[in-house]
Write a protein that holds these residues in place. Sequence first.
Motif, PDB file in Angstrom:
ATOM      1  N   ASN A 160      -2.932   5.988  -9.279  1.00 22.20           N
ATOM      2  CA  ASN A 160      -1.579   6.483  -9.047  1.00 22.20           C
ATOM      3  C   ASN A 160      -1.585   8.002  -9.095  1.00 22.20           C
ATOM      4  O   ASN A 160      -2.195   8.594  -9.969  1.00 22.20           O
ATOM      5  CB  ASN A 160      -0.629   5.940 -10.124  1.00 22.20           C
ATOM      6  CG  ASN A 160      -0.396   4.452  -9.952  1.00 22.20           C
ATOM      7  OD1 ASN A 160      -0.347   3.959  -8.838  1.00 22.20           O
ATOM      8  ND2 ASN A 160      -0.286   3.741 -11.063  1.00 22.20           N
ATOM      9  N   LYS A 192      -2.085   8.895  -2.202  1.00 20.18           N
ATOM     10  CA  LYS A 192      -2.170   7.835  -1.197  1.00 20.18           C
ATOM     11  C   LYS A 192      -0.890   7.708  -0.380  1.00 20.18           C
ATOM     12  O   LYS A 192      -0.927   7.680   0.844  1.00 20.18           O
ATOM     13  CB  LYS A 192      -2.428   6.470  -1.870  1.00 20.18           C
ATOM     14  CG  LYS A 192      -3.659   6.385  -2.718  1.00 20.18           C
ATOM     15  CD  LYS A 192      -3.870   4.964  -3.222  1.00 20.18           C
ATOM     16  CE  LYS A 192      -2.749   4.406  -4.083  1.00 20.18           C
ATOM     17  NZ  LYS A 192      -2.670   4.937  -5.446  1.00 20.18           N
ATOM     18  N   THR A 193       0.234   7.625  -1.099  1.00 22.29           N
ATOM     19  CA  THR A 193       1.497   7.399  -0.398  1.00 22.29           C
ATOM     20  C   THR A 193       1.868   8.608   0.459  1.00 22.29           C
ATOM     21  O   THR A 193       2.302   8.462   1.601  1.00 22.29           O
ATOM     22  CB  THR A 193       2.603   7.044  -1.411  1.00 22.29           C
ATOM     23  OG1 THR A 193       2.257   5.804  -2.023  1.00 22.29           O
ATOM     24  CG2 THR A 193       3.947   6.891  -0.737  1.00 22.29           C
ATOM     25  N   GLU A 249       2.461   8.502   4.427  1.00 25.61           N
ATOM     26  CA  GLU A 249       3.756   8.974   4.929  1.00 25.61           C
ATOM     27  C   GLU A 249       3.569  10.076   5.967  1.00 25.61           C
ATOM     28  O   GLU A 249       4.356  10.183   6.911  1.00 25.61           O
ATOM     29  CB  GLU A 249       4.642   9.438   3.771  1.00 25.61           C
ATOM     30  CG  GLU A 249       5.227   8.251   3.009  1.00 25.61           C
ATOM     31  CD  GLU A 249       6.083   8.634   1.823  1.00 25.61           C
ATOM     32  OE1 GLU A 249       6.768   7.753   1.290  1.00 25.61           O
ATOM     33  OE2 GLU A 249       6.057   9.813   1.417  1.00 25.61           O
ATOM     34  N   LEU A 254       7.018  -0.321   3.385  1.00 32.78           N
ATOM     35  CA  LEU A 254       7.044   0.813   2.472  1.00 32.78           C
ATOM     36  C   LEU A 254       7.057   0.333   1.032  1.00 32.78           C
ATOM     37  O   LEU A 254       7.556  -0.739   0.721  1.00 32.78           O
ATOM     38  CB  LEU A 254       8.299   1.652   2.711  1.00 32.78           C
ATOM     39  CG  LEU A 254       8.421   2.412   4.023  1.00 32.78           C
ATOM     40  CD1 LEU A 254       9.838   2.943   4.170  1.00 32.78           C
ATOM     41  CD2 LEU A 254       7.440   3.565   4.068  1.00 32.78           C
ATOM     42  N   GLN A 255       6.510   1.185   0.182  1.00 34.47           N
ATOM     43  CA  GLN A 255       6.526   0.886  -1.243  1.00 34.47           C
ATOM     44  C   GLN A 255       7.955   1.043  -1.751  1.00 34.47           C
ATOM     45  O   GLN A 255       8.674   1.959  -1.342  1.00 34.47           O
ATOM     46  CB  GLN A 255       5.621   1.912  -1.916  1.00 34.47           C
ATOM     47  CG  GLN A 255       5.134   1.519  -3.275  1.00 34.47           C
ATOM     48  CD  GLN A 255       4.317   2.642  -3.880  1.00 34.47           C
ATOM     49  OE1 GLN A 255       3.940   3.580  -3.194  1.00 34.47           O
ATOM     50  NE2 GLN A 255       4.069   2.565  -5.157  1.00 34.47           N
ATOM     51  N   ASP A 292       1.778  -0.726   2.132  1.00 37.35           N
ATOM     52  CA  ASP A 292       1.645   0.159   0.977  1.00 37.35           C
ATOM     53  C   ASP A 292       1.898  -0.618  -0.323  1.00 37.35           C
ATOM     54  O   ASP A 292       3.007  -1.073  -0.553  1.00 37.35           O
ATOM     55  CB  ASP A 292       2.646   1.317   1.113  1.00 37.35           C
ATOM     56  CG  ASP A 292       2.342   2.446   0.133  1.00 37.35           C
ATOM     57  OD1 ASP A 292       1.465   2.262  -0.728  1.00 37.35           O
ATOM     58  OD2 ASP A 292       2.971   3.510   0.241  1.00 37.35           O
ATOM     59  N   GLU A 293       0.875  -0.725  -1.138  1.00 42.14           N
ATOM     60  CA  GLU A 293       0.968  -1.416  -2.438  1.00 42.14           C
ATOM     61  C   GLU A 293       1.622  -2.788  -2.261  1.00 42.14           C
ATOM     62  O   GLU A 293       2.630  -3.113  -2.863  1.00 42.14           O
ATOM     63  CB  GLU A 293       1.758  -0.577  -3.450  1.00 42.14           C
ATOM     64  CG  GLU A 293       1.115   0.752  -3.785  1.00 42.14           C
ATOM     65  CD  GLU A 293      -0.175   0.628  -4.583  1.00 42.14           C
ATOM     66  OE1 GLU A 293      -0.604  -0.509  -4.878  1.00 42.14           O
ATOM     67  OE2 GLU A 293      -0.768   1.677  -4.901  1.00 42.14           O
ATOM     68  N   VAL A 350      -2.864   0.367   1.639  1.00 47.74           N
ATOM     69  CA  VAL A 350      -2.885   1.305   0.529  1.00 47.74           C
ATOM     70  C   VAL A 350      -2.836   0.508  -0.760  1.00 47.74           C
ATOM     71  O   VAL A 350      -1.993  -0.375  -0.898  1.00 47.74           O
ATOM     72  CB  VAL A 350      -1.665   2.249   0.588  1.00 47.74           C
ATOM     73  CG1 VAL A 350      -1.680   3.211  -0.587  1.00 47.74           C
ATOM     74  CG2 VAL A 350      -1.654   2.996   1.901  1.00 47.74           C
TER      75      VAL A 350
END
Lengths: 233, 305
Positions: free
Chosen positions: B38, B42-43, B47, B82-83, B154-155, B185
Motif C-alpha cells: 500500500n 499502484k493506484t 489512474e 475502480l477501487q 484494481d484490488e 493491481v
Amino acid sequence: MNTLVKLTTVETKLLTREPGSVFTLLIPLFILVVFGRSITEGDTVLLPMALTIAIGLVGLYTLPTTLATYRERGILRRLSVTPVRPGNMLAVQLLLQLVLTVATTGLLIGVGVGVLGAHMPRVLPILAAFLLGTAAMLAVGLLIASLAPNGRSANGVGVLLYFPMAYLAGIMQPPDRMPAMVARIGEYTPLGALRQSFHDVWSGTGPQPTLLVVMAAYAVVLSLVAARFFRWE
Amino acid sequence: MAVIDVTDLSKRYDDHLVLDRVSFSVEEGEVFGVLGPNGAGKTTLVECVEGLRRPDAGTVRVLGLDPLRQSPELRERVGVQLQETKLPENIRVWEALDLYASFYARPRDWRRLLEEWGLADKRDARFGKLSGGQQQRLFIALALVGDPRVAFLDELTTGLDPQARRATWELVRRIRASGVTVVLVSHFMDEVEELCDRVAILDRGRVVALDSPAGLIEGVDAEHQVRFRLTDREGTDPVGLLGGLPGVSGVTATGDEVLVTGRGDFANAVTAALAREHVLVSDLRIDRSTLDDAFVALTGRSLQT
C-alpha cells in the motif's frame, strides 16, 4: 440520447425509492393541511409559507445530499471512465430536482386552492417567483454539495442551515412579529426573498422587482462559486 | 503491438514523488500484474494510464491512444473496475447493467453477462443487499459491458473471504480466455502468482522488477529447504550421502528427520541421490522460494507487513 433517457429513468426510480424525497413532499403538505383548516379565501401567509418550505427542502436537503453521496461513493468518478461525462449526471440530477419541486408546488397549490379554498392569483407572477426562487435554492444546494466532503456532512450542513434560513425567511415566526431589523435582513436571504415574493403574489401586489433580482443574483453567484469548488471525487 | 506503453512516467504530489520514471508495456491478451505494498503508487499509476490523472512527465499510450487527449475514443474500448467505488444503494442489478450498457456505442448483451457472472438470480436485487462477492462480480460485469479490449481491475479481491477470492480468480482467467487484456493491481502475492503472465513490482514509486512470476522467483538466490523422514534409519548416513551434492549447504539429521538446506536446483539432486541409493523416505517436503521471497529480496521488506 438513449444514454440520457436511461440515466434520467434510473435516477427517477432511485429518487422515488429514497424516503427522503417523499418527506420533502409530505412535510409542506402536512403543514398546509394541518394549519389549513383555519385558512380563509384571502389567506396570503400559509400557502406561500408551505411553498417556500417545499422549495427550501429540495435545495438544502435533497440535492446536496444526493450529489455529495454520489461523489463519496465514487459514482461520479466511475462515470468519468465511461464514455459518458459525469456532468450529465449533474444535469440529470438538477432536472429531476426541478421536476420534484414543480410537482410539489403543483400539489400544494392544488390542495391549497382546490381543497382548502385559498384564492388563485395570476400564474405569471407565481411562475417568476417560483423559477427564480428555485434557481437560487438549487444553487445553495450545489454550493453545499461542492463544499461538503461526504453525504452525511452535506445532510448535516443542510439541516443546520435550514433553521436559521427558515427563521430569517419568516417561516418560523411571522415577519411582522420579528425585530424590524432582522425581518428586513431576512427579506434578502434566498428563502426570505422567495417567501416574500410568494406573499406579495398572493396579496395581489405582485413580486417586488428588487427581490426577483436578489434571487437571480443568488442563483448566478452561488452557482459560479459552486462550480469553482466542485470536485468530481 | 503493445496494448499499453508507459515510458518514464512520473507523478508528484506536493513534495512527494509518487511515481518515479515508471516504464513498462503490456502485450495483447496477457494478464499483467502491478504488485506492491500500500502506498507504492499502484493506484496512481493505473489512474494515469486510465486518463483519470495527468502525469507530470512521461508518455502513456493505450491501444495507441493518449488517455488524456483522445480519451473519448479510448473510454469506449477500456473497461475499468475502480477501487472503493460503490453504486447507489437502491439501484437494482439489471438497472445498473442496462444503464452502463447504454453508455457505450457497441455494448455487450448485459443479460448474457448476468448469466456469465452468476448474477442471474440476483437480477432484481438492490445493490445494497448484495454480498461483497456479488458486488465485486457486478463491478467486473460493469467493467466488461462495453466489450472492452483492455480491462483494469484494481484490488479486485480486497475484503473478500478466501472462497470468494478463489472464485474471483476463476473469473479473471475467464476474462483472459475471452481475449481481453487484463491489468491487475494487487497487493496480494498469491493472487498475482496465480493469475499473472507478467508482473511489475512497484516499490516507492519505482518498478524494481518486471518478469513472469516464475522468472521472479527463479531470480531469487535465497536458501530453501528439503525435509524428509527416513523409513529405515539403520545403515543410512544422510550427511555423507547428501552433504557433497551441488548446491547443498547443510544437512542435519535429528532422529529419523533430515533437513537439507541449499540454493538453486539442489532438490532434484537430493531426490535423485536418495533414489540411486534405494533410501526409502516419507513425508518429503520441498519448501520452494515464493514470490514473497522474491519481493523481500527485491525490496528488502515483506509485503504483508
